[in-house]
Design a protein around this motif. Sequence first.
Motif, PDB file in Angstrom:
ATOM      1  N   HIS A  21      23.406   9.533  38.950  1.00 25.63           N
ATOM      2  CA  HIS A  21      24.241   9.131  37.811  1.00 25.63           C
ATOM      3  C   HIS A  21      24.190  10.199  36.721  1.00 25.63           C
ATOM      4  CE1 HIS A  21      26.316   6.564  34.980  1.00 25.63           C
ATOM      5  NE2 HIS A  21      25.297   6.598  34.138  1.00 25.63           N
ATOM      6  N   GLY A  22      23.032  10.403  36.150  1.00 28.99           N
ATOM      7  CA  GLY A  22      22.799  11.513  35.240  1.00 28.99           C
ATOM      8  C   GLY A  22      23.619  11.506  33.960  1.00 28.99           C
ATOM      9  N   LYS A  23      24.032  10.330  33.476  1.00 30.11           N
ATOM     10  CA  LYS A  23      24.883  10.273  32.291  1.00 30.11           C
ATOM     11  C   LYS A  23      24.289   9.464  31.134  1.00 30.11           C
ATOM     12  CE  LYS A  23      29.090  10.574  35.107  1.00 30.11           C
ATOM     13  NZ  LYS A  23      30.329   9.876  35.538  1.00 30.11           N
ATOM     14  N   CYS A  24      23.152   8.837  31.339  1.00 30.27           N
ATOM     15  CA  CYS A  24      22.586   7.976  30.293  1.00 30.27           C
ATOM     16  C   CYS A  24      22.316   8.789  29.022  1.00 30.27           C
ATOM     17  CB  CYS A  24      21.297   7.327  30.779  1.00 30.27           C
ATOM     18  SG  CYS A  24      21.522   6.237  32.200  1.00 30.27           S
ATOM     19  N   ARG A  25      22.664   8.227  27.882  1.00 26.19           N
ATOM     20  CA  ARG A  25      22.549   8.937  26.606  1.00 26.19           C
ATOM     21  C   ARG A  25      21.112   9.004  26.096  1.00 26.19           C
ATOM     22  NH1 ARG A  25      26.969  10.401  24.492  1.00 26.19           N
ATOM     23  NH2 ARG A  25      26.125  10.656  22.397  1.00 26.19           N
ATOM     24  N   PHE A  26      20.198   8.310  26.763  1.00 27.24           N
ATOM     25  CA  PHE A  26      18.830   8.206  26.254  1.00 27.24           C
ATOM     26  C   PHE A  26      17.803   8.782  27.220  1.00 27.24           C
ATOM     27  CE2 PHE A  26      20.043   4.454  28.589  1.00 27.24           C
ATOM     28  CZ  PHE A  26      19.021   4.330  29.499  1.00 27.24           C
ATOM     29  N   CYS A  27      18.217   9.608  28.162  1.00 27.69           N
ATOM     30  CA  CYS A  27      17.290  10.033  29.213  1.00 27.69           C
ATOM     31  C   CYS A  27      17.334  11.542  29.414  1.00 27.69           C
ATOM     32  CB  CYS A  27      17.639   9.330  30.526  1.00 27.69           C
ATOM     33  SG  CYS A  27      16.524   9.719  31.892  1.00 27.69           S
ATOM     34  N   ASP A  28      16.147  12.100  29.655  1.00 30.92           N
ATOM     35  CA  ASP A  28      16.060  13.516  30.030  1.00 30.92           C
ATOM     36  C   ASP A  28      15.084  13.731  31.182  1.00 30.92           C
ATOM     37  OD1 ASP A  28      13.650  13.060  28.825  1.00 30.92           O
ATOM     38  OD2 ASP A  28      13.742  14.734  27.436  1.00 30.92           O
ATOM     39  N   ILE A  29      14.705  12.642  31.845  1.00 30.74           N
ATOM     40  CA  ILE A  29      13.695  12.731  32.901  1.00 30.74           C
ATOM     41  C   ILE A  29      14.140  13.685  34.009  1.00 30.74           C
ATOM     42  CG2 ILE A  29      12.548  11.448  34.752  1.00 30.74           C
ATOM     43  CD1 ILE A  29      12.383   9.075  32.888  1.00 30.74           C
ATOM     44  N   GLN A  30      15.424  13.627  34.355  1.00 31.08           N
ATOM     45  CA  GLN A  30      15.932  14.479  35.428  1.00 31.08           C
ATOM     46  C   GLN A  30      16.803  15.610  34.886  1.00 31.08           C
ATOM     47  OE1 GLN A  30      14.772  13.870  38.404  1.00 31.08           O
ATOM     48  NE2 GLN A  30      13.812  11.929  37.857  1.00 31.08           N
ATOM     49  N   GLU A  31      16.612  15.937  33.604  1.00 28.73           N
ATOM     50  CA  GLU A  31      17.459  16.920  32.941  1.00 28.73           C
ATOM     51  C   GLU A  31      17.448  18.275  33.651  1.00 28.73           C
ATOM     52  OE1 GLU A  31      18.124  18.699  28.448  1.00 28.73           O
ATOM     53  OE2 GLU A  31      16.092  18.297  29.143  1.00 28.73           O
ATOM     54  N   GLY A  32      18.649  18.833  33.827  1.00 28.68           N
ATOM     55  CA  GLY A  32      18.792  20.167  34.373  1.00 28.68           C
ATOM     56  C   GLY A  32      18.633  20.270  35.882  1.00 28.68           C
ATOM     57  N   LYS A  33      18.325  19.167  36.551  1.00 32.42           N
ATOM     58  CA  LYS A  33      18.076  19.240  37.988  1.00 32.42           C
ATOM     59  C   LYS A  33      19.355  19.058  38.802  1.00 32.42           C
ATOM     60  CE  LYS A  33      13.377  17.385  37.526  1.00 32.42           C
ATOM     61  NZ  LYS A  33      12.484  16.259  37.863  1.00 32.42           N
ATOM     62  N   GLY A  34      20.321  18.298  38.267  1.00 35.15           N
ATOM     63  CA  GLY A  34      21.428  17.914  39.107  1.00 35.15           C
ATOM     64  C   GLY A  34      20.924  16.978  40.180  1.00 35.15           C
ATOM     65  N   PHE A  35      21.802  16.468  41.015  1.00 36.57           N
ATOM     66  CA  PHE A  35      21.352  15.592  42.101  1.00 36.57           C
ATOM     67  C   PHE A  35      21.477  16.330  43.418  1.00 36.57           C
ATOM     68  CE2 PHE A  35      22.081  12.512  45.506  1.00 36.57           C
ATOM     69  CZ  PHE A  35      20.940  11.737  45.368  1.00 36.57           C
ATOM     70  N   SER A  36      20.432  16.264  44.212  1.00 38.12           N
ATOM     71  CA  SER A  36      20.467  16.878  45.532  1.00 38.12           C
ATOM     72  C   SER A  36      19.529  16.129  46.470  1.00 38.12           C
ATOM     73  CB  SER A  36      20.064  18.356  45.465  1.00 38.12           C
ATOM     74  OG  SER A  36      18.727  18.495  45.030  1.00 38.12           O
ATOM     75  N   VAL A  37      19.813  16.239  47.740  1.00 44.50           N
ATOM     76  CA  VAL A  37      18.972  15.646  48.779  1.00 44.50           C
ATOM     77  C   VAL A  37      18.038  16.735  49.299  1.00 44.50           C
ATOM     78  CG1 VAL A  37      18.940  14.482  51.019  1.00 44.50           C
ATOM     79  CG2 VAL A  37      20.811  14.041  49.393  1.00 44.50           C
ATOM     80  N   VAL A  38      16.766  16.453  49.329  1.00 45.29           N
ATOM     81  CA  VAL A  38      15.795  17.430  49.832  1.00 45.29           C
ATOM     82  C   VAL A  38      16.049  17.648  51.332  1.00 45.29           C
ATOM     83  CG1 VAL A  38      13.346  17.890  50.235  1.00 45.29           C
ATOM     84  CG2 VAL A  38      14.074  16.768  48.117  1.00 45.29           C
ATOM     85  N   PRO A  39      16.143  18.896  51.763  1.00 39.84           N
ATOM     86  CA  PRO A  39      16.351  19.163  53.197  1.00 39.84           C
ATOM     87  C   PRO A  39      15.265  18.497  54.044  1.00 39.84           C
ATOM     88  CG  PRO A  39      16.646  21.168  51.922  1.00 39.84           C
ATOM     89  CD  PRO A  39      16.102  20.141  50.968  1.00 39.84           C
TER      90      PRO A  39
END
Length: 295
Positions: free
Chosen positions: A27-45
């Motif tokens: 999702h990565g859109k919450c206005r109150f979160c930075d836990i996953q900041e800068g990572k983008g979403f990806s599936v680990v190989p």
Amino acid sequence: MNTDTLVHRPPYDMSCPVLQVTRGCSHGKCRFCDIQEGKGFSVVPFEEIAEDIEEIARSATQLTKRIYLAGGNPYVLPNAHLVKIFDAIEARIPTVNSYGGFARITDFKAKTDEELAELAARGVTDITIGAESGWDELLEYMEKGQTAQDLIEQGKRLHAAGIRFTFFYLAGLAGAGRGQQNAIESAHTFNEAAPDRILIVTLTPAKNWPLAEDIASGAWTPYGEREAAEEIRTFVANLECQTNIIASHDSDVIRFDGGIPQNKDGMLQLLDNYIPKINEEAARRFRNLIHKATF
């Protein structure tokens, strides 16, 4: 290990091995979160996952029963991919029979009842879900990407499948003057969803959140420390579902735990005793020191 430097885990999953299967949040859109900041979403190989399973297996014992799947919301993955991971784990560590991890409620909305039953049969349980609030107006404002009805409907489906789950409640999220309504609306939603456990965390705005822009513009006003504690009291007072409360995060000015309904009166008495004693200035200084807040 192909694991992120910082992996967030709830207190009840701190002792089990961590296996990174996704990175970032879908999702990565919450206005109150930075836990996953800068990572983008990806599936680990899968090759990296297999390497990590081998490393975990080398130190596994007969007590290695549970694996924590790391990532913002690994259960967004298709069941076939998750089952492939479970098979690989159990082939090397046959004692494992349980899987945890963080999730978004919408991860389960996208799965059929049969798929939820399949996950339950493979040991997926005690999942930690970022509910944050049960108030639609606030969820929309914070761009959470879910509704109160999602929490209720998917909570009931998880129960039916036999998957235990925990909701986060984020005190202070509504801002100054709105915490009481958030507490009441959220308690109503949580009562319907009936999470097995509720983790209470108090919001601490950070300078790199989108919410910081709202604070700067005056569109969102931070709560007071006593106000946040009073919100938590109202939330607990309005809970009627059978659940367990954990308010032990370092963001919580008053820390406590107990069951609803059996310990409800005791928790409320504790809050009534300590809320008048909160030193607003000292509590805020501590929050700023620990969390580098942007108040």
